[in-house]
Write an enzyme that holds these catalytic residues in place. Structure first.
Site, short mmCIF file in Angstrom:
data_model
loop_
_atom_site.label_atom_id
_atom_site.label_comp_id
_atom_site.label_asym_id
_atom_site.label_seq_id
_atom_site.Cartn_x
_atom_site.Cartn_y
_atom_site.Cartn_z
N HIS A 148 0.78 -1.30 -0.41
CA HIS A 148 -0.11 -0.28 -0.14
C HIS A 148 0.84 1.85 -0.16
CE1 HIS A 148 -3.38 -2.53 1.08
NE2 HIS A 148 -3.70 -2.35 0.99
N LYS A 152 -0.70 4.55 4.21
CA LYS A 152 -1.58 3.91 5.53
C LYS A 152 -0.89 2.98 6.21
CE LYS A 152 -3.55 -0.57 4.64
NZ LYS A 152 -5.00 0.39 4.99
#
Ligand code: NAD
Length: 237
Positions: A148, A152
């Site tokens: 990600h 995040k």
């Protein structure tokens, strides 16, 4: 149902809410009758859609299904409204407390609802494939690898944990690996490794519209069903 389905969008000013408003305007089979934002909206009607503040929720017009992508503090009122009105609920709000999850379960005896940490239709199918592979490949190593964007914070991702749980429920011993890099929207690989062979099941998210599309897909299919807690995969075609 012949008429367009009446939608209430809760969390309408957020990234997911905005995507839902845009995608719904492109479809003919739904009509947004209320868009709800946390604070008082700057404009009462935008492109024909009436906007309401969260504290005006009880005055929203009749709707068939609410789609909620808000925050945990906004969740209880929209759940309560759906139960009071006998309307369906599609919620992707994450970070719910145990008490909120229990309230969701209780509400499922009264109205049809679906809550999912990931509304991508591809991930719903991937989860099924993972269950099947884990059951068919006992003793193989099982690794869930996710990547990600750098913003995040949680790792492994909620989706990685859901995929791992699906494998573990079918006998796999699961390991996790996480990568945070650049602006990757979300990639999940579930890898089964045996002696001399390797099976990789991969999902790549290209943009956040996939979650809004999945939520709309669920909303159009949950209306008219009996009260229950549905999974997204129960609502696939
Ligand atoms: P965002 O911060 O851009 O938007 C949040 C929205 O919630 C805003 O419109 C805000 O006004 C509204 N809100 C906040 N408090 C509220 C309250 N008390 N009452 C009513 N509305 C309130 O966030 P986002 O990226 O749109 O994500 C929203 C939620 O959806 C988050 O919980 C996020 O983790 C989750 N999410 C889930 C999926 C999935 O597939 N399940 C995908 C993306 C995001």
């Amino acid at each position: 149902m012949n008429r367009p389905i009446k939608l209430l969008i809760h969390g309408a000013s957020g990234r997911m809410g905005q995507a839902l408003l845009r995608l719904c305007a492109e479809q003919g089979d739904c009509q947004i009758v209320a868009a709800v934002t946390r604070k008082s909206p700057a404009q009462r009607v935008v492109d024909g859609v009436p906007f309401f503040a969260a504290n005006e929720l009880s005055g929203a017009p009749a709707f068939d299904v609410a789609i909620d992508f808000s925050l945990p503090e906004g969740f209880d009122p929209v759940l309560g409204l759906c139960v009071a009105r006998g309307a369906a609920l599609v919620s992707g709000t994450t970070g719910l407390s145990e008490a909120q999850r229990a309230a969701l379960d209780a509400a499922a005896t009264r109205v049809p609802l679906v809550w999912a940490s990931n509304f991508s239709l591809g991930v719903a199918v991937l989860t099924e494939l993972v269950e099947r592979a884990a059951a068919a490949l006992p003793g193989w190593d099982c690794d869930v690898i996710e990547a990600h964007h750098t913003q995040k914070k949680d790792a492994p991702s909620g989706t990685a944990l859901t995929l791992g749980e699906a494998a573990a429920a079918n006998g796999a011993k699961v390991s996790y690996a996480s990568l945070r890099a650049g602006d990757i929207v979300g990639e999940h690989t579930v890898q089964f490794t045996g002696l001399g062979e390797r099976l990789e099941l991969v999902h790549r998210a290209g943009n956040r519209d996939i979650f809004a599309r999945g939520a709309l897909h669920a909303a159009l299919r949950i209306v008219g069903r009996p009260p229950a807690a549905y999974r997204l995969r129960d609502l696939l075609d």
